[in-house]
Scaffold this active site. Structure first.
Site, mmCIF file in Angstrom:
data_model
loop_
_atom_site.group_PDB
_atom_site.id
_atom_site.type_symbol
_atom_site.label_atom_id
_atom_site.label_comp_id
_atom_site.label_asym_id
_atom_site.label_seq_id
_atom_site.Cartn_x
_atom_site.Cartn_y
_atom_site.Cartn_z
ATOM 1 N N GLY A 46 -9.304 4.733 6.177
ATOM 2 C CA GLY A 46 -9.008 6.160 6.250
ATOM 3 C C GLY A 46 -7.544 6.466 6.516
ATOM 4 O O GLY A 46 -7.060 7.496 6.088
ATOM 5 N N MET A 79 -12.257 4.357 -1.707
ATOM 6 C CA MET A 79 -12.982 4.732 -0.480
ATOM 7 C C MET A 79 -13.645 6.059 -0.786
ATOM 8 O O MET A 79 -13.250 7.118 -0.272
ATOM 9 C CB MET A 79 -12.007 4.823 0.704
ATOM 10 C CG MET A 79 -11.516 3.460 1.166
ATOM 11 S SD MET A 79 -9.990 3.546 2.138
ATOM 12 C CE MET A 79 -8.796 3.515 0.813
ATOM 13 N N MET A 98 -9.063 8.103 -1.342
ATOM 14 C CA MET A 98 -9.930 8.612 -0.272
ATOM 15 C C MET A 98 -10.449 9.985 -0.642
ATOM 16 O O MET A 98 -9.704 10.808 -1.194
ATOM 17 C CB MET A 98 -9.149 8.689 1.036
ATOM 18 C CG MET A 98 -8.496 7.371 1.426
ATOM 19 S SD MET A 98 -7.736 7.497 3.046
ATOM 20 C CE MET A 98 -6.898 5.920 3.129
ATOM 21 N N ASP A 112 -6.844 -6.064 4.494
ATOM 22 C CA ASP A 112 -6.231 -4.724 4.447
ATOM 23 C C ASP A 112 -6.330 -4.043 5.807
ATOM 24 O O ASP A 112 -7.419 -3.767 6.301
ATOM 25 C CB ASP A 112 -6.980 -3.902 3.373
ATOM 26 C CG ASP A 112 -6.382 -2.515 3.144
ATOM 27 O OD1 ASP A 112 -5.328 -2.202 3.726
ATOM 28 O OD2 ASP A 112 -6.980 -1.756 2.360
ATOM 29 N N MET A 145 -11.640 -5.366 5.320
ATOM 30 C CA MET A 145 -10.878 -4.379 6.093
ATOM 31 C C MET A 145 -10.655 -4.927 7.504
ATOM 32 O O MET A 145 -11.602 -5.355 8.168
ATOM 33 C CB MET A 145 -11.644 -3.056 6.200
ATOM 34 C CG MET A 145 -11.844 -2.304 4.898
ATOM 35 S SD MET A 145 -10.335 -1.973 3.976
ATOM 36 C CE MET A 145 -9.417 -0.979 5.148
ATOM 37 N N ASP A 162 -4.706 3.472 -2.534
ATOM 38 C CA ASP A 162 -5.830 3.874 -1.671
ATOM 39 C C ASP A 162 -6.383 5.237 -2.071
ATOM 40 O O ASP A 162 -5.695 6.247 -1.949
ATOM 41 C CB ASP A 162 -5.364 3.916 -0.215
ATOM 42 C CG ASP A 162 -5.161 2.527 0.347
ATOM 43 O OD1 ASP A 162 -6.116 1.738 0.325
ATOM 44 O OD2 ASP A 162 -4.040 2.225 0.803
ATOM 45 N N SER A 220 0.845 -1.206 0.000
ATOM 46 C CA SER A 220 0.000 0.000 0.000
ATOM 47 C C SER A 220 0.868 1.239 0.000
ATOM 48 O O SER A 220 1.587 1.509 0.966
ATOM 49 C CB SER A 220 -0.915 0.021 1.221
ATOM 50 O OG SER A 220 -1.488 1.310 1.326
ATOM 51 N N HIS A 254 -8.197 0.702 -4.515
ATOM 52 C CA HIS A 254 -9.178 0.553 -3.427
ATOM 53 C C HIS A 254 -9.904 1.888 -3.295
ATOM 54 O O HIS A 254 -9.340 2.855 -2.771
ATOM 55 C CB HIS A 254 -8.416 0.168 -2.142
ATOM 56 C CG HIS A 254 -9.258 0.136 -0.910
ATOM 57 N ND1 HIS A 254 -8.727 0.059 0.360
ATOM 58 C CD2 HIS A 254 -10.606 0.166 -0.733
ATOM 59 C CE1 HIS A 254 -9.696 0.053 1.244
ATOM 60 N NE2 HIS A 254 -10.852 0.126 0.613
ATOM 61 N N HIS A 287 -0.963 -1.508 -4.103
ATOM 62 C CA HIS A 287 -2.301 -1.200 -3.561
ATOM 63 C C HIS A 287 -2.429 0.319 -3.496
ATOM 64 O O HIS A 287 -1.583 0.998 -2.898
ATOM 65 C CB HIS A 287 -2.448 -1.849 -2.189
ATOM 66 C CG HIS A 287 -3.800 -1.668 -1.575
ATOM 67 N ND1 HIS A 287 -4.888 -2.442 -1.918
ATOM 68 C CD2 HIS A 287 -4.246 -0.803 -0.634
ATOM 69 C CE1 HIS A 287 -5.946 -2.063 -1.207
ATOM 70 N NE2 HIS A 287 -5.583 -1.057 -0.425
HETATM 71 C C1 DX5 Z 1 -6.621 2.128 5.100
HETATM 72 C C2 DX5 Z 1 -6.091 1.638 3.755
HETATM 73 C C3 DX5 Z 1 -4.972 0.693 3.846
HETATM 74 C C4 DX5 Z 1 -3.726 1.207 4.533
HETATM 75 C C5 DX5 Z 1 -3.160 0.051 5.267
HETATM 76 O O1 DX5 Z 1 -7.833 2.767 4.877
HETATM 77 O O2 DX5 Z 1 -7.125 1.016 3.018
HETATM 78 O O3 DX5 Z 1 -4.641 0.150 2.566
HETATM 79 O O4 DX5 Z 1 -2.752 1.747 3.692
HETATM 80 O O5 DX5 Z 1 -2.070 0.508 5.976
HETATM 81 P P1 DX5 Z 1 -1.335 -0.388 7.058
HETATM 82 O O6 DX5 Z 1 -0.802 -1.590 6.360
HETATM 83 O O7 DX5 Z 1 -0.280 0.536 7.558
HETATM 84 O O8 DX5 Z 1 -2.357 -0.735 8.112
HETATM 85 ZN ZN ZN Z 2 -6.592 -0.072 1.158
#
Ligand code: DX5
Ligand code: ZN
Length: 237
Positions: A146, A72, A40, A187, A141, A38, A11, A70, A36
């Site tokens: 977030g 969000m 947001m 995740d 999750m 993310d 990620s 991903h 990955h």
């Molecule tokens: C959180 C993200 C994750 C995040 C995970 O909302 O979807 O992908 O980057 O980070 P770690 O591995 O640090 O928990």
């Molecule tokens: Zn993610």
């Protein structure tokens, strides 16, 4: 049964954004299978990150590894199409972020990407029931979405077992040859010291952000993760 080879999805949320192209090249060279990504929107989740232009920029930078987007965000559909054009490989979204889950999944597949649903820690898996045929991936999750760097929520292990049963039952109904393999991804809070238990609960695809990008040696961390997953697999046999 986890029939598919494990995938480590790094990620980039925890990467150094000022040097993102270089970070992605480094983490792929260090053994990450997927990137990955993310997304947001400061609406569906209380944070704001990156969009399709950055995905396209990574492709132009020469990144050929699968990009696992991903979402969000809400609404889902227009951004999903933009990511398909920007070079995404897989696009996942949260079912409660769109009105028509089946249509959103189909639109992603029609655009040539793999499609998946993401479930927050308190979201039940009910949405899966009628759309298993349209899924390439189920993402659970193990933190509230977030932010990177949060702690793994242990109840995700039971939920992984439940999702694994659904995937295996679906593959069984379709027959070993006809059943499309659906990946089970996890995740949030995945580390070298809990990844074996996560694998034993049925995950085959592991997102890790801070565990990799916060470590001094990406390759050593990814190697340690693979070893722990392999050990969990042989213990289960
Ligand atoms: C959180 C993200 C994750 C995040 C995970 O909302 O979807 O992908 O980057 O980070 P770690 O591995 O640090 O928990
Ligand atoms: Zn993610």
């Amino acid at each position: 049964m986890n029939a598919q080879p494990p995938v480590i999805a790094a990620s980039i949320l925890s990467a150094d954004f000022a040097r993102l192209g270089e970070e992605v090249t480094r983490v792929v060279a260090a053994g990450a299978d997927w990137i990955h990504f993310d997304v947001m929107d400061n609406h569906y989740v209380p944070n704001l990150t990156i969009g399709p232009m950055l995905c396209e920029a990574l492709r132009k930078h020469g990144v050929t590894a699968p990009i696992d987007v991903h979402l969000m965000v809400t609404p889902v559909d227009a951004l999903a199409q933009a990511f398909a054009k920007a070079g995404a490989t897989t696009i996942t979204f949260h079912p409660e972020a769109t009105y028509h889950v089946d249509r959103s999944l189909q639109a992603i597949r029609d655009a040539g990407c793999k499609a998946g649903l993401v479930f927050n820690p308190a979201t039940p898996l009910d949405h899966l029931r009628h759309v298993m045929d349209k899924l390439d991936l189920i993402l659970l999750m193990s933190v509230n979405p977030g932010f990177g760097g949060q702690s793994f929520i242990p109840s995700a292990l039971d939920k992984l077992r439940e999702a694994r049963r659904l995937i295996d039952a679906h593959a069984g109904q379709k027959g070993a040859a006809g059943g499309r393999l659906i990946r089970l991804e996890v995740d949030g809070g995945v580390k070298t010291d809990n990844i074996a238990a996560i694998a034993a609960a049925g995950a085959d695809t592991f997102v890790a952000g801070s565990a990799i990008f916060g470590s001094p040696d990406y390759a050593a961390t990814i190697r340690a993760m693979r070893q722990a997953i392999a050990a969990a697999g042989s213990a289960g046999r």
